[in-house]
Design an enzyme around this catalytic site. Structure first.
Site, PDB file in Angstrom:
ATOM      1  N   ASN A  78       0.582  -1.203  -0.050  1.00 35.72           N
ATOM      2  CA  ASN A  78      -0.170  -0.085  -0.225  1.00 35.72           C
ATOM      3  C   ASN A  78       0.790   1.380   0.080  1.00 35.72           C
ATOM      4  OD1 ASN A  78      -2.159   1.639  -0.048  1.00 35.72           O
ATOM      5  ND2 ASN A  78      -2.741   0.907   2.164  1.00 35.72           N
ATOM      6  N   HIS A 109     -15.256  -5.927  10.533  1.00 39.60           N
ATOM      7  CA  HIS A 109     -14.917  -4.429  10.874  1.00 39.60           C
ATOM      8  C   HIS A 109     -16.169  -3.870  11.095  1.00 39.60           C
ATOM      9  CE1 HIS A 109     -10.578  -3.621   9.256  1.00 39.60           C
ATOM     10  NE2 HIS A 109     -10.677  -4.974   9.966  1.00 39.60           N
ATOM     11  N   ARG A 157     -14.023  -6.252  14.948  1.00 43.89           N
ATOM     12  CA  ARG A 157     -13.239  -5.151  15.412  1.00 43.89           C
ATOM     13  C   ARG A 157     -13.837  -3.893  15.302  1.00 43.89           C
ATOM     14  NH1 ARG A 157      -8.261  -2.587  11.948  1.00 43.89           N
ATOM     15  NH2 ARG A 157      -9.888  -1.104  11.285  1.00 43.89           N
ATOM     16  N   TYR A 199     -10.127   8.617  12.289  1.00 41.01           N
ATOM     17  CA  TYR A 199      -9.151   7.434  12.849  1.00 41.01           C
ATOM     18  C   TYR A 199      -9.666   6.024  12.825  1.00 41.01           C
ATOM     19  CZ  TYR A 199      -6.609   4.631  15.941  1.00 41.01           C
ATOM     20  OH  TYR A 199      -5.969   3.557  16.641  1.00 41.01           O
ATOM     21  N   ASP A 257      -7.839  -2.145  17.101  1.00 39.25           N
ATOM     22  CA  ASP A 257      -6.692  -1.650  16.618  1.00 39.25           C
ATOM     23  C   ASP A 257      -6.302  -0.449  16.903  1.00 39.25           C
ATOM     24  OD1 ASP A 257      -4.159  -1.611  14.711  1.00 39.25           O
ATOM     25  OD2 ASP A 257      -5.383  -2.107  12.994  1.00 39.25           O
ATOM     26  N   HIS A 304      -2.957   0.828  16.072  1.00 35.09           N
ATOM     27  CA  HIS A 304      -2.268   1.475  14.947  1.00 35.09           C
ATOM     28  C   HIS A 304      -0.968   2.099  15.324  1.00 35.09           C
ATOM     29  CE1 HIS A 304      -5.801   1.436  12.320  1.00 35.09           C
ATOM     30  NE2 HIS A 304      -5.029   0.601  11.722  1.00 35.09           N
ATOM     31  N   GLU A 349      -4.597  -4.687  19.149  1.00 35.71           N
ATOM     32  CA  GLU A 349      -3.613  -4.895  18.111  1.00 35.71           C
ATOM     33  C   GLU A 349      -2.700  -3.813  18.204  1.00 35.71           C
ATOM     34  OE1 GLU A 349      -5.417  -5.122  14.073  1.00 35.71           O
ATOM     35  OE2 GLU A 349      -3.485  -4.670  13.392  1.00 35.71           O
ATOM     36  N   GLU A 401       1.447  -7.051  11.165  1.00 37.11           N
ATOM     37  CA  GLU A 401       0.955  -6.867   9.944  1.00 37.11           C
ATOM     38  C   GLU A 401       2.168  -5.972   9.147  1.00 37.11           C
ATOM     39  OE1 GLU A 401      -2.644  -4.481  10.528  1.00 37.11           O
ATOM     40  OE2 GLU A 401      -1.601  -2.604  10.002  1.00 37.11           O
ATOM     41  N   ARG A 419       0.236 -11.530  13.354  1.00 38.87           N
ATOM     42  CA  ARG A 419      -0.323 -11.106  12.286  1.00 38.87           C
ATOM     43  C   ARG A 419       0.220 -10.722  11.011  1.00 38.87           C
ATOM     44  NH1 ARG A 419      -4.945  -8.953  12.353  1.00 38.87           N
ATOM     45  NH2 ARG A 419      -4.222  -7.140  11.285  1.00 38.87           N
ATOM     46  N   ASP A 445      -6.315  -3.370   1.281  1.00 34.53           N
ATOM     47  CA  ASP A 445      -5.170  -3.269   0.548  1.00 34.53           C
ATOM     48  C   ASP A 445      -4.315  -4.785   0.230  1.00 34.53           C
ATOM     49  OD1 ASP A 445      -4.824  -1.976   3.375  1.00 34.53           O
ATOM     50  OD2 ASP A 445      -2.902  -2.731   2.749  1.00 34.53           O
ATOM     51  N   GLU A 472      -8.402 -11.732   9.939  1.00 36.28           N
ATOM     52  CA  GLU A 472      -9.448 -10.440   9.561  1.00 36.28           C
ATOM     53  C   GLU A 472      -9.658 -10.393   8.388  1.00 36.28           C
ATOM     54  OE1 GLU A 472      -6.268  -7.058   9.180  1.00 36.28           O
ATOM     55  OE2 GLU A 472      -8.063  -5.632   9.698  1.00 36.28           O
ATOM     56  N   TRP A 476       1.712   6.415  12.702  1.00 32.11           N
ATOM     57  CA  TRP A 476       0.592   6.119  11.734  1.00 32.11           C
ATOM     58  C   TRP A 476      -0.549   6.255  12.453  1.00 32.11           C
ATOM     59  CZ3 TRP A 476      -3.523   3.350  10.436  1.00 32.11           C
ATOM     60  CH2 TRP A 476      -4.089   3.445   9.317  1.00 32.11           C
TER      61      TRP A 476
HETATM   62  C1  GCO Z   1      -5.450  -3.465   9.781  1.00 34.11           C
HETATM   63  C2  GCO Z   1      -4.811  -2.556   9.129  1.00 34.11           C
HETATM   64  C3  GCO Z   1      -5.190  -1.624   8.189  1.00 34.11           C
HETATM   65  C4  GCO Z   1      -3.827  -0.787   7.776  1.00 34.11           C
HETATM   66  C5  GCO Z   1      -3.561  -1.084   6.375  1.00 34.11           C
HETATM   67  C6  GCO Z   1      -2.425  -0.111   5.666  1.00 34.11           C
HETATM   68  O1  GCO Z   1      -5.579  -4.132  10.915  1.00 34.11           O
HETATM   69  O2  GCO Z   1      -6.497  -3.876   9.015  1.00 34.11           O
HETATM   70  O3  GCO Z   1      -4.121  -1.778  10.513  1.00 34.11           O
HETATM   71  O4  GCO Z   1      -6.100  -0.865   8.765  1.00 34.11           O
HETATM   72  O5  GCO Z   1      -3.754   0.330   8.132  1.00 34.11           O
HETATM   73  O6  GCO Z   1      -3.598  -2.458   5.915  1.00 34.11           O
HETATM   74  O7  GCO Z   1      -1.934  -0.597   4.637  1.00 34.11           O
HETATM   75 MG    MG Z   2      -3.960  -3.335  11.901  1.00 35.26          MG
END
Ligand code: GCO
Ligand code: MG
Length: 405
Positions: A37, A122, A147, A159, A212, A214, A238, A264, A285, A318, A341, A405
């Site tokens: 991404n 989600h 989630r 957010y 999440d 982030h 997460e 991730e 993850r 993505d 997920e 991020w």
């Molecule tokens: C999730 C991820 C996404 C990411 C994205 C970045 O847990 O699904 O955190 O929200 O932000 O995949 O490319």
């Molecule tokens: Mg994530």
């Protein structure tokens, strides 16, 4: 079965995707997802200019040797661009080997360990009520885990819920540059426990809940949040903080029993090694695409199983349906599976480009027994939906300081 061609396709059916096609002298082809991404063309170039020429003429059945050749043989190891490219090749080779043997990939990995793959959906919203209403809808459809992400009051932007705004490109302006979002840790920490309190009141205790962060907190803030959410019994929290310093995670554990998930953005087992062997996390993850394919993901899962860590592959929009299918096959097999997920079936445009064989039944994702990964791609989509530059958003604190991020 010799590799006769490797082609790379970049298309944008509402989002950018990088697809690799490996063709053999027997006329079979396999597909892999090389989407990174915001850096899609870097992977496409790495594949076209540096990987493809080396693989022509190699036996496509030697999946392990090709993985080692691309990883050890490049001298410059790891990194998201390199590992996503290797991941795409590895996926395509497993797809090919499945087609060659007439077997679905899960069968080649060791067969099914479960009836289906449990997923979490989600629920995203601008208010607590909106999030809970969405979650209730998923539960009604049979989902066992959801989630929850919610916009923070008095904080502009969305957010954690950007990915579901379908006019993703509009938010990036005419020049397609990263959108900027404000961030206030204080407002976030003051608000988020109330989302989960209300969720338990309305949704009850059967459903598994995920959130999440982030990577936006410091260790002490992360400990505070883990403790504050403990009464609401999350399946996992997460990315509670960045993990460049893996050792910091061990310090969180004595503060709370809220389970932790991370991985991730990892592209090597080394990114997760300390976290796993110090019992600092509960779910790993890593994604088949960004981690270098099915081949290393198997090794990671086996290592994680020694420490009671379960898998929960990344499944954001993505990642292309090719990666989703690879996860499905992997998850059918992996003994220490946790949860997958799943953000739904994508837009009409996306579904006109990728033909993928999944369905969700009573919260479990399943596929039929097609050989390989069970996914196909419309190669003409490159002309129909050409690449559009796109970025993830950037966060700034209220005083303008760039934040995680
Ligand atoms: C999730 C991820 C996404 C990411 C994205 C970045 O847990 O699904 O955190 O929200 O932000 O995949 O490319
Ligand atoms: Mg994530």
């Amino acid at each position: 079965m010799k590799i006769s061609d490797i082609s790379v396709y970049v298309c944008c059916p509402d989002r950018n995707f990088v697809t690799v096609k490996i063709t053999t002298d027997e006329g079979l082809y396999g597909l892999g997802d090389g989407t990174l991404n915001g850096r899609e063309l870097a992977v496409a170039s790495y594949l076209e200019n540096h990987v493809a020429p080396c693989l022509i003429g190699k036996d496509a059945r030697n999946i392990e040797d090709i993985w080692q050749y691309l990883y050890k043989g490049a001298y410059w190891r790891k990194g998201p661009v390199t590992m996503t490219a290797i991941g795409a090749i590895d996926m395509a080779l497993w797809d090919l080997f499945g087609k060659y043997t007439g077997q679905p990939v899960y069968q080649l990995l060791g067969g099914k360990s479960r009836k289906g793959v449990k997923v979490y959906a989600h629920a995203n919203g601008a208010s607590i009520d909106e999030v809970i209403e969405q979650a209730a809808g998923f539960i009604k459809e049979g989902y066992k885990a959801v989630r929850l992400q919610c916009s923070i009051p008095e904080m502009d932007g969305t957010y954690g819920i950007l990915g579901d705004k379908k006019d993703y490109y509009k938010m990036q302006g005419d020049r397609h540059l990263p959108p900027e979002q404000p961030w206030s840790t204080r407002k976030y920490l003051n608000f988020i426990p109330s989302l989960f309190k209300k969720a338990r009141e309305v949704l009850g205790w059967d459903v598994e809940l995920v959130h999440d962060v982030h990577s936006r907190l410091t260790p002490i803030e992360a400990a505070k949040l883990c403790k504050a959410l403990e009464p609401y019994d999350l399946l996992f929290l997460e990315d509670v903080m960045p993990s460049e310093n893996q050792a910091e995670f061990a310090g969180l554990r004595p503060h709370s029993t809220t389970p932790l998930a991370i991985g991730e953005t990892y592209n090597s087992i080394w990114d997760a090694k300390t976290l796993i062997e110090t019992n600092s996390i509960d779910y790993i993850r890593c994604a088949v695409s960004h981690f270098g394919g099915i081949t290393p993901l198997r090794r990671l899962a086996d290592f994680a199983s020694l420490y009671h860590v379960k898998t929960s592959p990344h499944g954001a929009p993505d990642l292309s349906p090719i990666a989703l299918m690879a996860h499905l096959h992997f998850n059918y097999w992996v003994p220490n599976f946790g949860i997958q997920e799943f953000v739904g079936f994508g837009t009409d445009k996306l579904n006109s480009v990728f033909d993928y064989d999944i369905y969700v039944e009573d919260g479990l994702m399943k596929t039929s027994d097609k050989p390989g990964l069970g996914v196909d791609f419309d190669f003409s989509s490159v002309e129909q939906y050409p690449y559009k530059r796109s970025y993830l958003p950037v966060s700034r604190l209220e005083d303008g300081t760039l934040s995680d991020w």
